[in-house]
Design an enzyme around this catalytic site. Structure first.
Site, PDB file in Angstrom:
ATOM      1  N   LYS A   1      -0.413   2.907  -4.237  1.00  0.00           N
ATOM      2  CA  LYS A   1      -1.148   2.871  -2.968  1.00  0.00           C
ATOM      3  C   LYS A   1      -2.646   2.923  -3.233  1.00  0.00           C
ATOM      4  O   LYS A   1      -3.428   2.273  -2.553  1.00  0.00           O
ATOM      5  CB  LYS A   1      -0.745   4.072  -2.116  1.00  0.00           C
TER       6      LYS A   1
ATOM      7  N   LYS B   1       0.955  -1.172 -12.659  1.00  0.00           N
ATOM      8  CA  LYS B   1       1.921  -0.386 -11.894  1.00  0.00           C
ATOM      9  C   LYS B   1       1.535  -0.460 -10.411  1.00  0.00           C
ATOM     10  O   LYS B   1       0.353  -0.426 -10.085  1.00  0.00           O
ATOM     11  CB  LYS B   1       1.838   1.063 -12.401  1.00  0.00           C
TER      12      LYS B   1
ATOM     13  N   CYS C   1       6.806  18.970 -11.481  1.00  0.00           N
ATOM     14  CA  CYS C   1       6.099  17.758 -11.052  1.00  0.00           C
ATOM     15  C   CYS C   1       6.727  17.283  -9.746  1.00  0.00           C
ATOM     16  O   CYS C   1       7.913  16.943  -9.711  1.00  0.00           O
ATOM     17  CB  CYS C   1       6.190  16.661 -12.106  1.00  0.00           C
TER      18      CYS C   1
ATOM     19  N   HIS D   1      12.036  -1.590  -5.153  1.00  0.00           N
ATOM     20  CA  HIS D   1      13.245  -1.193  -4.407  1.00  0.00           C
ATOM     21  C   HIS D   1      14.074  -2.435  -4.087  1.00  0.00           C
ATOM     22  O   HIS D   1      15.301  -2.429  -4.185  1.00  0.00           O
ATOM     23  CB  HIS D   1      12.867  -0.496  -3.092  1.00  0.00           C
TER      24      HIS D   1
ATOM     25  N   HIS E   1       9.009  -1.208  -1.482  1.00  0.00           N
ATOM     26  CA  HIS E   1       8.231  -2.204  -2.226  1.00  0.00           C
ATOM     27  C   HIS E   1       9.190  -3.122  -2.992  1.00  0.00           C
ATOM     28  O   HIS E   1      10.418  -2.930  -2.931  1.00  0.00           O
ATOM     29  CB  HIS E   1       7.195  -1.533  -3.131  1.00  0.00           C
TER      30      HIS E   1
ATOM     31  N   CYS F   1       8.085  13.625  -9.769  1.00  0.00           N
ATOM     32  CA  CYS F   1       9.428  13.467 -10.357  1.00  0.00           C
ATOM     33  C   CYS F   1      10.467  14.285  -9.589  1.00  0.00           C
ATOM     34  O   CYS F   1      11.653  14.090  -9.774  1.00  0.00           O
ATOM     35  CB  CYS F   1       9.481  13.966 -11.795  1.00  0.00           C
TER      36      CYS F   1
END
Ligand code: ME8
Length: 488
Positions: free
Chosen positions: A303, A300, A126, A20, A17, A129
């Protein structure tokens, strides 16, 4: 002089995206800038392909994991052409030959030093993360970044003695031996160290985390994805490969000059990574540059919301340099910023079409029509005040790039474009061009320098402009060229 720059290696769980893309473009500007200064540059990027996150993404599509990450890696690699990125190597963590050997070598060295040991552990994990969280990290019982409850995990893992390294890392960061940019982030890391560092778990049970590099000599365990990913900065330049060329390359480029990463992963780069390097007695990174995050229309990217912007699609629609310009100019290099198609078009029309594009067309038209050949000495020795302005701009650009304020370097260049616009409006060379050769030569000089200054930022457009001011012997041949930024 050498300059070694790396970006984060992106998880291969989704296609790229614009977040990046921002990071890769920022790194590309720095790589090109240092290449233009005739330094020996190595620019490394790649994909982070192991771990539960990538495994689950493949499973959700019922795809074989390796085939899935192969496909995503290709998507990331395609940005090279689409965004005109000049990386020297693209490293993939599933590449056994180029990456795994180095990771094994590193692991064995850490173990031999006594910095890796085994103990049982329970924690909140998580997957987003790919890290254990503490109760303190949670907001309403959920990971604040991924808005999901962590999973409770209990198992026997290998641990790394991070707690031993806090004081030494603190000293290196305090005295800028590891320079963290911007300074605000440096304080963030120092306060984490002051709060005390705990040992971290560096492996997962193979049963729970089968998609990863196996721990050497213990096939019940997989190397934790971050301990597999961080060493890409070493393996990407040859660490762990047993041939002369790789060894020489590694010695030529390590330590790294700039690790360019997003703000969310600074902790891994400023704490865990230096501790690992200290343990195996390798020199430390010279600097860590941290960029902010991009939102789309203030939200943010996700998707689920369906607002993920593909940098490739954007480049096909508006052109590579237009995308590079927007991301570099709109987003302050070390801060958060926003993307919206409306703002994109505004900057495109205002600053590219009316700004750079219009000035280029005016100068090249005037010169090619009236003086298609001008002596190099006339162009390269302009009026004093003009030369002063160009030199001042150059100094300012150097300063801003070295401070990692790429948006401010662009502001300085656009100020020179405005200077050129004012110059041409005042000189009015179209009224009596037969008496305005000096003024037209001055304008070509301004344009030529603008093209030089934008070359790390907008390489394609820079080349086009310079191809219309071609030196041949002791003259410049000037042609009108094409419209570089048609209005949208
Ligand atoms: O963290 N805006 O991978 P990743 C700007 N594999 N930058 C963004 C962004 C956004 N919206 N979203 C992500 C990883 N990034 C690890 C790195 S390095 C040894 C391992 C940035 O795919 C992010 O901050 O989640 C990071 O620098 C990079 O993209 C890769 O993120």
């Amino acid at each position: 002089m050498k300059f070694y720059i790396t970006t984060a290696i992106d998880y291969a769980n989704n296609s790229p995206h614009i977040g990046h893309a921002l990071e890769k473009i920022q790194a590309d500007v720095l790589a090109r800038y240092h290449r233009n200064r005739k330094e020996k540059v190595f620019f490394l990027t790649g994909t982070d392909e192991h771990g539960t996150k990538n495994l689950r993404a493949a499973q959700s599509l019922k795809m074989d994991t390796q085939n899935f990450v192969d496909k995503i890696a290709e998507d990331f690699k395609s940005l090279k052409k689409l965004l005109n990125l000049s990386w020297d190597k693209f490293i993939r963590t599933t590449d056994r030959e180029n990456h795994w050997h180095g990771v094994f070598k590193l692991w064995r060295a850490l173990k031999q030093n006594g910095d890796i040991y085994k103990r049982s552990y329970q924690g909140l994990y998580c997957v987003g993360c790919e890290a254990f969280l503490t109760e303190k990290d949670l907001v309403n019982g959920k990971c604040p970044d991924h808005l999901k409850e962590p999973e409770i995990i209990e198992e026997e893992n290998y641990f790394f003695r991070l707690s031993e390294y806090g004081n030494r890392i603190k000293e290196k960061i305090l005295n800028d031996e590891i320079k963290i940019v911007p300074a605000g982030r440096k304080h963030e890391i120092l306060s984490l160290i002051n709060g005390g560092l705990e040992d971290i778990s560096v492996s997962r049970s193979r049963e729970r985390a089968p998609w990863g590099i196996p721990v050497p000599d213990d096939d019940t365990q997989t190397i934790y994805v971050w301990i597999d990913a961080l060493p890409n900065y070493l393996t990407g330049i040859g660490f762990g490969r047993d041939n002369k060329e790789s060894r020489e390359q590694f010695h030529e480029f390590w330590p790294v000059d700039v690790h360019l990463i997003g703000k969310d992963i600074l902790k891994f780069h400023a704490l865990i990574w230096p501790a690992i390097l200290m343990s195996i007695e390798l020199p430390l990174p010279k600097s860590i540059y941290t960029h902010g995050w991009i939102t789309v229309n203030g939200q943010k990217m996700s998707k689920t919301i369906g607002n993920v912007i593909s940098p490739g699609d954007l480049a096909v629609k508006y052109g590579t340099d237009a995308v590079r310009y927007y991301l570099l100019r709109e987003i302050p290099s070390t801060e958060d910023g926003d993307f919206s198609e409306e703002k994109f078009k505004e900057r495109y029309n205002g600053e590219l079409a009316n700004g750079l594009g219009n000035f280029t067309a005016r100068v090249l038209t005037l010169a090619s029509k009236n003086y298609p050949e001008i002596l190099a000495t006339e162009i390269d020795n302009p009026e004093e005040n003009l030369w002063q302005k160009i030199k001042e701009t150059e100094k300012n650009i150097d300063k801003k790039i070295n401070e990692f304020k790429l948006h401010e370097a662009l502001i300085a260049i656009w100020d020179l474009i405005r200077f050129g616009d004012i110059y041409v409006n005042d000189a009015k060379p179209w009224e009596n061009p037969q008496n305005k050769k000096r003024e037209i030569a001055n304008l070509v000089c301004i344009l030529k320098n603008i093209a030089k200054f934008i070359s790390p930022f907008l390489p394609q457009v820079s080349d086009i402009i310079l191809s219309n001011i071609k030196k041949s012997g002791n003259v410049y041949k000037i042609s009108k060229g094409e419209n570089i930024f048609p209005r949208i």
